[in-house]
Design an enzyme around this catalytic site. Structure first.
Site, PDB file in Angstrom:
ATOM      1  N   ARG A 106     -26.803  -6.087  58.034  1.00  0.00           N
ATOM      2  CA  ARG A 106     -26.283  -5.231  58.713  1.00  0.00           C
ATOM      3  C   ARG A 106     -26.512  -3.879  58.068  1.00  0.00           C
ATOM      4  O   ARG A 106     -25.911  -3.721  57.010  1.00  0.00           O
ATOM      5  CB  ARG A 106     -24.778  -5.394  59.142  1.00  0.00           C
ATOM      6  CG  ARG A 106     -24.662  -6.693  60.094  1.00  0.00           C
ATOM      7  CD  ARG A 106     -23.451  -6.903  60.582  1.00  0.00           C
ATOM      8  NE  ARG A 106     -23.300  -5.908  61.752  1.00  0.00           N
ATOM      9  CZ  ARG A 106     -22.140  -5.439  62.280  1.00  0.00           C
ATOM     10  NH1 ARG A 106     -21.033  -5.874  62.014  1.00  0.00           N
ATOM     11  NH2 ARG A 106     -22.207  -4.375  63.278  1.00  0.00           N
TER      12      ARG A 106
ATOM     13  N   ASN B 118     -17.503   4.748  61.849  1.00  0.00           N
ATOM     14  CA  ASN B 118     -16.876   3.528  62.040  1.00  0.00           C
ATOM     15  C   ASN B 118     -17.317   2.873  63.539  1.00  0.00           C
ATOM     16  O   ASN B 118     -18.236   3.595  64.106  1.00  0.00           O
ATOM     17  CB  ASN B 118     -15.329   3.802  62.305  1.00  0.00           C
ATOM     18  CG  ASN B 118     -14.481   2.606  62.291  1.00  0.00           C
ATOM     19  OD1 ASN B 118     -14.582   1.849  61.480  1.00  0.00           O
ATOM     20  ND2 ASN B 118     -13.458   2.854  62.965  1.00  0.00           N
ATOM     21  N   LYS B 119     -16.760   2.064  64.057  1.00  0.00           N
ATOM     22  CA  LYS B 119     -16.992   1.355  65.203  1.00  0.00           C
ATOM     23  C   LYS B 119     -17.152   2.552  66.467  1.00  0.00           C
ATOM     24  O   LYS B 119     -16.411   3.519  66.527  1.00  0.00           O
ATOM     25  CB  LYS B 119     -15.919   0.401  65.581  1.00  0.00           C
ATOM     26  CG  LYS B 119     -16.497  -0.451  66.989  1.00  0.00           C
ATOM     27  CD  LYS B 119     -17.563  -1.077  67.023  1.00  0.00           C
ATOM     28  CE  LYS B 119     -17.764  -1.998  65.592  1.00  0.00           C
ATOM     29  NZ  LYS B 119     -19.094  -2.513  65.728  1.00  0.00           N
TER      30      LYS B 119
ATOM     31  N   ASP C 132     -16.754   1.945  58.245  1.00  0.00           N
ATOM     32  CA  ASP C 132     -17.728   1.382  57.578  1.00  0.00           C
ATOM     33  C   ASP C 132     -18.689   1.891  56.494  1.00  0.00           C
ATOM     34  O   ASP C 132     -19.404   1.457  55.678  1.00  0.00           O
ATOM     35  CB  ASP C 132     -18.775   0.746  58.660  1.00  0.00           C
ATOM     36  CG  ASP C 132     -18.055  -0.167  59.670  1.00  0.00           C
ATOM     37  OD1 ASP C 132     -18.359  -1.448  59.305  1.00  0.00           O
ATOM     38  OD2 ASP C 132     -17.396   0.189  60.593  1.00  0.00           O
TER      39      ASP C 132
ATOM     40  N   ARG D 295     -17.382 -10.230  59.944  1.00  0.00           N
ATOM     41  CA  ARG D 295     -17.493  -8.700  60.218  1.00  0.00           C
ATOM     42  C   ARG D 295     -16.341  -7.979  59.647  1.00  0.00           C
ATOM     43  O   ARG D 295     -15.543  -8.540  59.107  1.00  0.00           O
ATOM     44  CB  ARG D 295     -17.659  -8.377  61.722  1.00  0.00           C
ATOM     45  CG  ARG D 295     -17.074  -9.047  62.806  1.00  0.00           C
ATOM     46  CD  ARG D 295     -15.410  -8.992  62.930  1.00  0.00           C
ATOM     47  NE  ARG D 295     -15.155  -7.557  62.979  1.00  0.00           N
ATOM     48  CZ  ARG D 295     -13.970  -6.939  62.627  1.00  0.00           C
ATOM     49  NH1 ARG D 295     -13.030  -7.671  62.070  1.00  0.00           N
ATOM     50  NH2 ARG D 295     -13.556  -5.714  62.719  1.00  0.00           N
ATOM     51  N   GLY D 296     -16.325  -6.602  59.596  1.00  0.00           N
ATOM     52  CA  GLY D 296     -15.661  -5.779  58.872  1.00  0.00           C
ATOM     53  C   GLY D 296     -16.307  -5.524  57.464  1.00  0.00           C
ATOM     54  O   GLY D 296     -16.645  -6.507  56.798  1.00  0.00           O
ATOM     55  N   ALA D 297     -16.236  -3.993  57.041  1.00  0.00           N
ATOM     56  CA  ALA D 297     -16.930  -3.682  56.018  1.00  0.00           C
ATOM     57  C   ALA D 297     -16.497  -4.053  54.851  1.00  0.00           C
ATOM     58  O   ALA D 297     -17.283  -4.809  54.107  1.00  0.00           O
ATOM     59  CB  ALA D 297     -16.946  -2.085  55.693  1.00  0.00           C
TER      60      ALA D 297
END
Length: 358
Positions: free
Chosen positions: A111, A271-272, A261, A59-61
């Protein structure tokens, strides 16, 4: 005096390799197991790479952008070229492209919110399309895609280090930084975006402490950010998400630094989940709110954040044991309006939100 960082203790998050038989192998840190276990998983199967992205093992853009490209390259090297070769010479190229389009669509859809995933897949797909037009054989295209994925790994780390250098210049000496989610080395190939700013500042002696929100419901701050910060040797304090306001009210936060993201053309930032609330708190307490992200995260095709597709995840992340009559809303991301963003830090420099289009 600069702080002795131990970045050598941080793993490379995603990497395309060759095994002993010469097959393409996708290696990744399974982040679901952290902080209890550091496990490097290796697979030849592009479908396994997709599952790793879907289940947040990767995970993580920036990381999933490179992972998406690597998955396409692994397919091309291990399956695509040989399957296309089973057709007649004139049909090899068209068959390879037909298969690649299907694989690329599946990977890019793993995603929806982080634009980097579609960007990484399209980058290698466009390269394949051009090579096939010029008459390259599928086997040659596969090798080209492998090399491109490796170049993207190098570019990602270089971009992160540039982001870190630009962002560190925004922080005061002895800065106390609050971060939300994990935009560290684990969210990239290596080094990180938001935590890249922290690492660059720490190397100059400019970080007193990082406060990491736990980041409900999956706990990327509690499981990932504090793990890598502690391994790197950065003084770190974990807080519950609801404690950020009190921390700011006590004057304990000099800056908020987060990742992204997707960033819209007007500077709105996806973002999150929970990032929007932190930005509002920062504005209330006159704390600068910085967003650190590579230019590949900027989506100029959308005018503002209302057009960002927001992924909704399984209710079990919030409520592991269902309760009759209780529904769960579990968006993975929120959108912070540009008016709350002090600066956006990219590998190309530091910008006000409205300056991105320039």
């Amino acid at each position: 005096m600069s702080q002795p960082l131990r970045l050598d203790r941080l793993p490379r998050t995603v990497e395309l390799e060759r095994d002993g038989d010469g097959r393409a192998c996708f290696a990744y840190v399974d982040q679901r197991l952290l902080p209890g276990e550091l496990s490097i998983v290796r697979t030849h199967d592009w479908r396994a790479a997709v599952r790793a992205i879907e289940t947040l093992a990767v995970r993580g853009a920036p990381a999933i952008g490179v992972a998406g490209a690597a998955a396409v390259a692994a397919w091309a090297c291990n399956e695509g070229a040989s399957e296309a070769a089973s057709h007649g010479c004139a049909e090899q190229g068209p068959r390879f492209w037909e298969l690649l389009e299907s694989v690329a669509e599946r990977i890019a859809g793993a995603r929806p919110t982080a634009v980097n995933l579609a960007w990484g897949v399209e980058r290698v797909a466009a390269l394949a399309r051009e090579a096939l037009r010029e008459g390259a054989l599928p086997s040659e295209v596969a090798e080209t895609l492998f090399g491109e994925a490796k170049r993207m790994e190098v570019e990602d780390e270089a971009a992160n280090r540039a982001i870190g250098a630009h962002g560190a210049s925004l922080l005061p000496a002895g800065a106390r930084v609050l971060t939300h989610c994990n935009a560290g080395s684990l969210a990239t190939v290596f080094y990180g975006t938001a935590l890249g700013v922290v690492y660059a500042a720490a190397e100059r002696g400019g970080i007193e402490r990082v406060y990491a929100d736990e980041t409900r419901p999956v706990g990327q701050g509690a499981r990932l950010s504090v793990w890598e910060l502690s391994r790197a040797g950065v003084p770190t304090t974990l807080i519950c998400d609801g404690m950020a306001a009190s921390l700011m009210a006590k004057g304990q936060v000099d800056a908020v630094v987060v990742g992204a993201d997707r960033i819209a053309a007007n500077g709105d930032v996806a973002n999150k989940i929970g990032t929007y609330g932190v930005a509002v708190l920062a504005a209330e307490h006159n704390v600068p709110f910085y967003v650190a992200a590579p230019t590949s995260t900027i989506d100029f095709s959308i005018s503002d954040g209302s057009l960002v597709p927001i992924e909704e995840r399984d209710p079990s992340e919030v409520l592991p044991c269902p309760i009759d009559g209780v529904d769960v809303w579990n968006p993975a991301f929120d959108v912070t309006p540009a008016r709350y963003v002090s600066r956006i830090v990219t590998e190309r420099g530091v910008f006000l939100p409205h300056e991105l289009s320039d």
